[in-house]
Every structure is written in structure tokens, then in C-alpha cells.
Design an enzyme around this catalytic site. Sequence first.
Site, PDB file in Angstrom:
ATOM      1  N   HIS A 193      16.136  -8.082  19.785  1.00  0.00           N
ATOM      2  CA  HIS A 193      15.452  -9.278  19.304  1.00  0.00           C
ATOM      3  C   HIS A 193      16.401 -10.457  19.100  1.00  0.00           C
ATOM      4  CE1 HIS A 193      12.266 -11.665  17.908  1.00  0.00           C
ATOM      5  NE2 HIS A 193      11.598 -10.766  17.208  1.00  0.00           N
ATOM      6  N   ASP A 236       1.234  -9.280  37.399  1.00  0.00           N
ATOM      7  CA  ASP A 236       0.719  -8.534  38.548  1.00  0.00           C
ATOM      8  C   ASP A 236       1.874  -8.231  39.507  1.00  0.00           C
ATOM      9  OD1 ASP A 236      -0.553  -7.487  40.745  1.00  0.00           O
ATOM     10  OD2 ASP A 236      -2.033  -9.089  40.929  1.00  0.00           O
TER      11      ASP A 236
END
Length: 431
Positions: free
Chosen positions: A142, A358
Site C-alpha cells: 500500500h 477485459d
Amino acid sequence: MEVEIISREKVKPSSPTPHPLKIYRFSLLDQIIPSTFFPAVLYFLPESDSDTSQKIHILKESLSLNLTRFYPFAGIINDDLSVRCNDEGIPFFVAKVRGNLQDFLSRPDLLVITKFLPIEFKFDTANCFECGGMAISIVVAHNVADGMTVSAFFRGWAAAARSTGEEICPKFIGRDLFPSIDTMERESKLFCHDFFKFLRLGKYVTRRYLFDASVIAKLKARSASSDASSPTSIEVVSAFIWKCYMKVFADKSDLEKPFILTHPVNLRRRADPALPDESFGNFLWLTAAQCNSPADTNLKDLASEVRRAVRKIDNGFIKVLQNNGFYENLEETRKVLPEGANCLAFSSWCKFGLYGVDFGWGKPIWISSFVSGDSPAMMANSVTLMDTRFGDGVEAWLILDEKYVAAFEENEDIQNDVLVNPSPLQFGKKI
């Protein structure tokens, strides 16, 4: 559901990182983030002519291409201030899942999700189900990047896999806009020091709740103010969950302590002009809403308080931060983070565009968040908000101390308005 690692290797950038970029230096906003890790898992249904080995090949080749642009991910964290971009590459695991993805999605066992994550929280795993479906997981440090950066990374990876010529290029502007403070003490790191004081030792469990479009519309109607300002879906769902959480304490002595709701705010969309979504790194600041009399507070009041807290982080706040005003903003934030408060910590992954990813075999059917295991841990009661597949609802992933869960779910509003862990195959379908 058994998951077996069948291969492991390191994927390196397809081109070496230029020498002037060998050290990636953190911004001020990276500095104040703790050295923790967070995951995301994207689930893809099988195709009729699914070729898993070809998909794995495409994933590795496109990942290598994408790492030339997102080059800090292929390096090693040097210290609190930088990443050494040595092109070492990232671990890439392939796992075989004994089971059918649709069976798992029909009734998700949230604890199973931890099996889909890279072992020892290393970077990336492609989980291949017997049916040809896939669960692609990623784990990120993070203090290197936030959720928006992870979304950009996924979108860039997918674009490279489709070979359409489209490129998602990160913008390395964080350090220029928010220079680091090399002498900063740990006590001045907002997310490291101020938030960690709300951690508690306990046995935490994960629950998943779905707010569909009709429920969100009803909550917004209940929360509308006379000044015609309407809370966003995120604000009103946050206020609703906060209200239900506070009701758990209605008969407890803890009711005497203030209740706070914290939310990291994405500064990219608060700046004027807005910063690109592809801005690499962390662009977050913590804000907090406070309630001292939960028994006398309705949903409209709480939604208004959440909205006020979020709106406080505006372009003026950002300008102060950019003009040596870090400690000034830090002091203002600390005023609403009182020691000993009952804290419910929120974060939001909504509107990040992950459902548009995708790789060439369709978009994700579902995206899952972090799941707490069933062992004692030091955590804060927390909520991660996620989009539903068509963007018309909100999923709330709650990590609660086990002793609060029963009372939380007995709440009449939860029972009447919220779907508890529904199948991702059923909700959010277009009519």
C-alpha cells in the site's frame, strides 16, 4: 475447495528501466501510508472454447509489457522513501482449483477467497478452475500504490493482453505535486500513527452485504436535506452501516465514547483541475465524521455528517497541502480522531473501473476484497465498499469483531433492506 500451486516464476519487464528511473522516490502521500498489503481478486467465467494454457501465456506476456510502464512494481522497496527499480520482476503463480467457478459463485464461501491469493502475499496468482474459469488475484504494497493505481495497472495489463495498441500509461506526478518530508517522524504519519491507535486485538470475521439500486434510492430519499443537496450512494450507504453499527452499542457503556467514521478521500477527484486517474502512487487523505449521541441521531443527520466530512477535503485543502501545509492539515484532521473513540473505518473501491477489465475473454463476473481469517488478529472494525457488476448497487465487505456480528445482523434495517452474501450470478442483471 482445494487450490494447488502448479507453477511459480518471476515475470520481468519486457524492456529494462532507464537508468535515470532506477530509484522511484515516494511522495508525501506515500510516506503517510503504512507498510501493509491489500489484495483484489477478479473472477472470469469460462468460455466455450476456453484454452487455459493459452490464457496463461497471454497473461505472462502482457504482464511483462505492462511492467515496463508500471516499473516500480517490478522493483524492491528500498526504505520509507523509495523503491529500487532493478527490474527484478514480480512473482507469478499459477494454481489449479479443484472445483467449478460457478459452484463457488452460487454460494460464495468468503474464507475460500484467501486460497486464491498469492502465497505469503506475493504479487500475482492466476487460479484456474476445472471448468475453465479463472480468478486472477493481485496483492500490492500500500505504501507504493493505492486502489486507483491498481485499477490502472489492471486496465493497462488487460489492454496489453488484447493487443489493440491501446496503452494505459501511469503518470508519475506524485512527488512533484507533494514532495516528501525526509525527516518526518513516525508520529506524523497520518495513516500509520493516528489510524493505528484504533486497532484492537480480537477475533474478526468478514461479512458481505449487498445494497441494490432500489435500496440505495430509498436510503437517499430518507437522507435528502432541505437544501436540496443529496448524498452520494457511497455517503448514504456509509451512513446507514454506521448507524447500524452504533446501535450494537445501545446498551453498552461504550456508548459514552464518541463514535467516528473514517474514510480515505481520493485527492485526484478533489483537485481543481482534477488529477488523472492514472496518477501513480497514493493520493489519499483521511477524513472523519463524528457522532456523540447515536441514540438521538437519524439517517439524514448521519448522511449529512458524512457528506460534510468528505466535502471538507477540497481543492483548498489540497492547495494547503502542496504549499508546506502538511502539519497544518494534520492538526486539523487529528481534532476529529479522538483517542478512545469507537471507530468504524471505511474505504471505497467504487468507480475505479475494475469491472471494465477485459483480457480478451470477457469482463469480470465478480470482484472480491480482503477477507479476514478466523484467527485472533489486531484490526479495526472496517468496511470496504465495492461496485456491483453493472454499477447500480454497492457491496459492503465488513470486517467486524466476532462479538458484534450477531447484534449487527439482528438489526431490523439490515434484515429488511440488505441482501446477505447473495450469489454474484444473480444480482445486478440488466432488464
